[in-house]
Design a protein around this motif. Sequence first.
Motif, PDB file in Angstrom:
ATOM      1  N   ASN A  52       1.322  -1.034  -0.049  1.00  0.00           N
ATOM      2  CA  ASN A  52      -0.129  -0.062   0.091  1.00  0.00           C
ATOM      3  C   ASN A  52       0.942   1.208   0.053  1.00  0.00           C
ATOM      4  OD1 ASN A  52       1.057   0.337   2.700  1.00  0.00           O
ATOM      5  ND2 ASN A  52      -1.250   1.167   3.539  1.00  0.00           N
ATOM      6  N   ASN A  56       3.589   2.526  11.101  1.00  0.00           N
ATOM      7  CA  ASN A  56       2.435   3.180   9.926  1.00  0.00           C
ATOM      8  C   ASN A  56       2.368   2.401   8.779  1.00  0.00           C
ATOM      9  OD1 ASN A  56       1.056   5.455  10.976  1.00  0.00           O
ATOM     10  ND2 ASN A  56       3.650   5.673  11.065  1.00  0.00           N
ATOM     11  N   CYS A  57       3.030   1.050   8.964  1.00  0.00           N
ATOM     12  CA  CYS A  57       2.702  -0.118   8.056  1.00  0.00           C
ATOM     13  C   CYS A  57       1.266  -1.148   8.497  1.00  0.00           C
ATOM     14  CB  CYS A  57       4.439  -0.983   7.526  1.00  0.00           C
ATOM     15  SG  CYS A  57       3.598  -2.755   6.914  1.00  0.00           S
ATOM     16  N   SER A  81       5.452   6.878   1.714  1.00  0.00           N
ATOM     17  CA  SER A  81       5.263   7.919   2.162  1.00  0.00           C
ATOM     18  C   SER A  81       6.280   8.069   3.061  1.00  0.00           C
ATOM     19  CB  SER A  81       4.116   8.628   1.805  1.00  0.00           C
ATOM     20  OG  SER A  81       2.990   7.422   3.125  1.00  0.00           O
ATOM     21  N   MET A  95       2.626   2.597   2.242  1.00  0.00           N
ATOM     22  CA  MET A  95       3.199   3.630   3.329  1.00  0.00           C
ATOM     23  C   MET A  95       4.361   4.229   3.185  1.00  0.00           C
ATOM     24  SD  MET A  95       0.154   5.090   4.204  1.00  0.00           S
ATOM     25  CE  MET A  95      -0.046   4.918   6.351  1.00  0.00           C
TER      26      MET A  95
END
Length: 74
Positions: free
Chosen positions: A17, A55-56, A22, A19
């Motif tokens: 995804n 945040n994974c 980012s 994350m």
Amino acid sequence: MTRKLKVWVDHQACVGNAMCESFAGKTFRLNEDRQSEVVDPMGNSEAEILEAAENCPVSAIFVEDAETGERLFP
Ligand code: SF4
């Protein structure tokens, strides 16, 4: 002094995804299979790399102190 980190991604867990890209785009990059690869374990600051790991959504990112082996995440 900046300590050296060992950073890796569990490809069985990664759901691609992005994350991590980012939060730490100089360290993680998605490959053509949408799997995160560590392109440079020193590409971002330790704080940014740990933020990416935190945040994974599937906890696929592992971080250690490269010299002492101390586990920094998870
Ligand atoms: S945040 Fe986790 S699941 Fe998403 S691409 Fe990065 S390693 Fe894979």
